[in-house]
Design an enzyme around this catalytic site. Structure first.
Site, PDB file in Angstrom:
ATOM      1  N   ASP A  67     -11.756  -4.647   9.408  1.00 42.93           N
ATOM      2  CA  ASP A  67     -11.689  -5.649   8.343  1.00 42.93           C
ATOM      3  C   ASP A  67     -11.693  -7.073   8.884  1.00 42.93           C
ATOM      4  O   ASP A  67     -11.555  -7.297  10.098  1.00 42.93           O
ATOM      5  CB  ASP A  67     -10.439  -5.414   7.470  1.00 42.93           C
ATOM      6  CG  ASP A  67      -9.201  -5.057   8.289  1.00 42.93           C
ATOM      7  OD1 ASP A  67      -9.145  -5.430   9.475  1.00 42.93           O
ATOM      8  OD2 ASP A  67      -8.279  -4.419   7.742  1.00 42.93           O
ATOM      9  N   ASN A 136       2.784  -0.195   2.454  1.00 43.28           N
ATOM     10  CA  ASN A 136       2.404   0.339   1.136  1.00 43.28           C
ATOM     11  C   ASN A 136       1.345   1.449   1.249  1.00 43.28           C
ATOM     12  O   ASN A 136       0.766   1.854   0.258  1.00 43.28           O
ATOM     13  CB  ASN A 136       1.889  -0.794   0.228  1.00 43.28           C
ATOM     14  CG  ASN A 136       0.609  -1.438   0.758  1.00 43.28           C
ATOM     15  OD1 ASN A 136       0.117  -1.061   1.820  1.00 43.28           O
ATOM     16  ND2 ASN A 136       0.075  -2.395   0.025  1.00 43.28           N
ATOM     17  N   HIS A 138      -1.543   1.223   2.916  1.00 46.33           N
ATOM     18  CA  HIS A 138      -2.955   0.842   3.057  1.00 46.33           C
ATOM     19  C   HIS A 138      -3.498   1.220   4.429  1.00 46.33           C
ATOM     20  O   HIS A 138      -2.769   1.293   5.409  1.00 46.33           O
ATOM     21  CB  HIS A 138      -3.184  -0.638   2.713  1.00 46.33           C
ATOM     22  CG  HIS A 138      -2.710  -1.643   3.714  1.00 46.33           C
ATOM     23  ND1 HIS A 138      -2.351  -2.918   3.372  1.00 46.33           N
ATOM     24  CD2 HIS A 138      -2.544  -1.565   5.058  1.00 46.33           C
ATOM     25  CE1 HIS A 138      -2.012  -3.588   4.452  1.00 46.33           C
ATOM     26  NE2 HIS A 138      -2.103  -2.795   5.483  1.00 46.33           N
ATOM     27  N   GLU A 143      -5.995  -1.319  -0.338  1.00 51.12           N
ATOM     28  CA  GLU A 143      -4.680  -1.357  -0.958  1.00 51.12           C
ATOM     29  C   GLU A 143      -4.531  -0.193  -1.955  1.00 51.12           C
ATOM     30  O   GLU A 143      -5.531   0.414  -2.364  1.00 51.12           O
ATOM     31  CB  GLU A 143      -4.498  -2.702  -1.683  1.00 51.12           C
ATOM     32  CG  GLU A 143      -4.661  -3.938  -0.791  1.00 51.12           C
ATOM     33  CD  GLU A 143      -3.495  -4.157   0.175  1.00 51.12           C
ATOM     34  OE1 GLU A 143      -2.727  -3.218   0.464  1.00 51.12           O
ATOM     35  OE2 GLU A 143      -3.361  -5.301   0.667  1.00 51.12           O
TER      36      GLU A 143
HETATM   37  P1  PGA Z   1       0.682  -4.001  11.477  1.00 47.51           P
HETATM   38  O1  PGA Z   1      -0.274  -3.780  10.242  1.00 47.51           O
HETATM   39  O2  PGA Z   1       0.083  -3.225  12.594  1.00 47.51           O
HETATM   40  O3  PGA Z   1       0.667  -5.464  11.730  1.00 47.51           O
HETATM   41  O4  PGA Z   1       2.018  -3.472  11.070  1.00 47.51           O
HETATM   42  C1  PGA Z   1      -0.781  -2.500   9.993  1.00 47.51           C
HETATM   43  C2  PGA Z   1      -1.632  -2.542   8.780  1.00 47.51           C
HETATM   44  O5  PGA Z   1      -1.371  -3.391   7.902  1.00 47.51           O
HETATM   45  O6  PGA Z   1      -2.542  -1.710   8.677  1.00 47.51           O
END
Ligand code: PGA
Length: 249
Positions: A67, A136, A138, A143
């Site tokens: 992304d 959450n 994702h 999302e």
């Molecule tokens: P993080 O994010 O590795 O910074 O915890 C993971 C994600 O949002 O997929």
């Protein structure tokens, strides 16, 4: 889904690096799917360390990132393009023309999404996709509520995601509101998936994932239907899973 339990973030990163390195060394052409964020940073450090010590070559490796924020150009410090160069690409011998990240500054963003999926396909698909997980659920920036059939697309970021990522910006308001992300269907086409989960903030997400109920309200749950997923999780992240195991005894 195969689960590898490790002690802490450091061990997770090392085990993940060994996993990638064995794939990199045994293949003469490999396409990796790569993630950004806090989770894979230790993995990338371990790959850089290995490259320094053992000169492991990435000349045959291509990569596609999950992304990118919309509105940030690749040279802005909080773009994922910049993150990848700083945290990995500038320190190994991967060919820059073989690294791919969607452009968050494309004039035709919808066209950019289509072109990205097309490029992944022309490369023969992703052999091994590295994933983190949001609290959450994702994956990428897909999302809760995202269709399991989605291909690369534009998303509006959840407030909780913008708050979680505000640590890299001066304030939550500065976190872009939209991003381009590989879709869930795109991610699921990967031949193999390596999901890294560390820390207390991910306890609930890991428990929900392991409970196995598949629902678009919890995007990562679809990984339960992929034939080749390995999860590497540390003790802190596993706390609630362990409690669940005790209860079920
Ligand atoms: P993080 O994010 O590795 O910074 O915890 C993971 C994600 O949002 O997929």
């Amino acid at each position: 889904m195969k689960l590898i339990e490790v002690k802490d973030y450091h061990e997770m990163s090392q085990v993940a690096a060994d996993y990638l390195l064995s794939n990199i060394k045994k293949s003469d052409k490999l396409t990796l799917g790569l993630a950004t964020g806090g989770t894979p940073q230790g993995l990338y450090e371990a790959l850089i360390q290995d490259h320094k010590e053992n000169n492991t070559s990435y000349q045959h490796v291509s990569s596609f990132n999950l992304d990118e924020y919309i509105g940030l150009s690749g040279d802005q410090p909080n773009s994922y393009c910049h993150y990848m160069k700083e945290n990995l690409f500038n320190h190994i011998n991967i060919r820059s023309e073989n690294t791919h990240i969607p452009s968050g500054k494309a004039v035709d963003l919808v066209g950019e999404c289509k072109a990205y999926d097309h490029m992944i396909e022309s490369c023969g698909g992703i052999d091994l996709q590295v994933l983190g997980i949001g609290s959450n659920g994702h994956i990428g920036f897909n999302e809760p509520g995202t269709s399991f059939d989605s291909e690369t697309h534009i998303v509006e970021l959840a407030q909780s995601t913008r708050e979680a990522n505000a640590r890299y910006f001066d304030s939550t308001d500065e976190v872009p509101t939209h991003a381009i992300t590989m879709g869930i269907a795109t991610i699921l086409k990967s031949k193999e998936i390596l999901l890294l989960i560390s820390g207390q903030a991910k306890q609930e997400a890991l428990k929900k994932l392991m409970e196995g109920e598949v629902s678009e309200d919890f995007p990562a749950s679809i990984l339960n239907r992929h034939p080749n997923v390995t999860v590497i999780a540390d003790e802190e992240a596993l706390t609630l899973v362990e409690d669940l195991k005790q209860l079920n005894k």
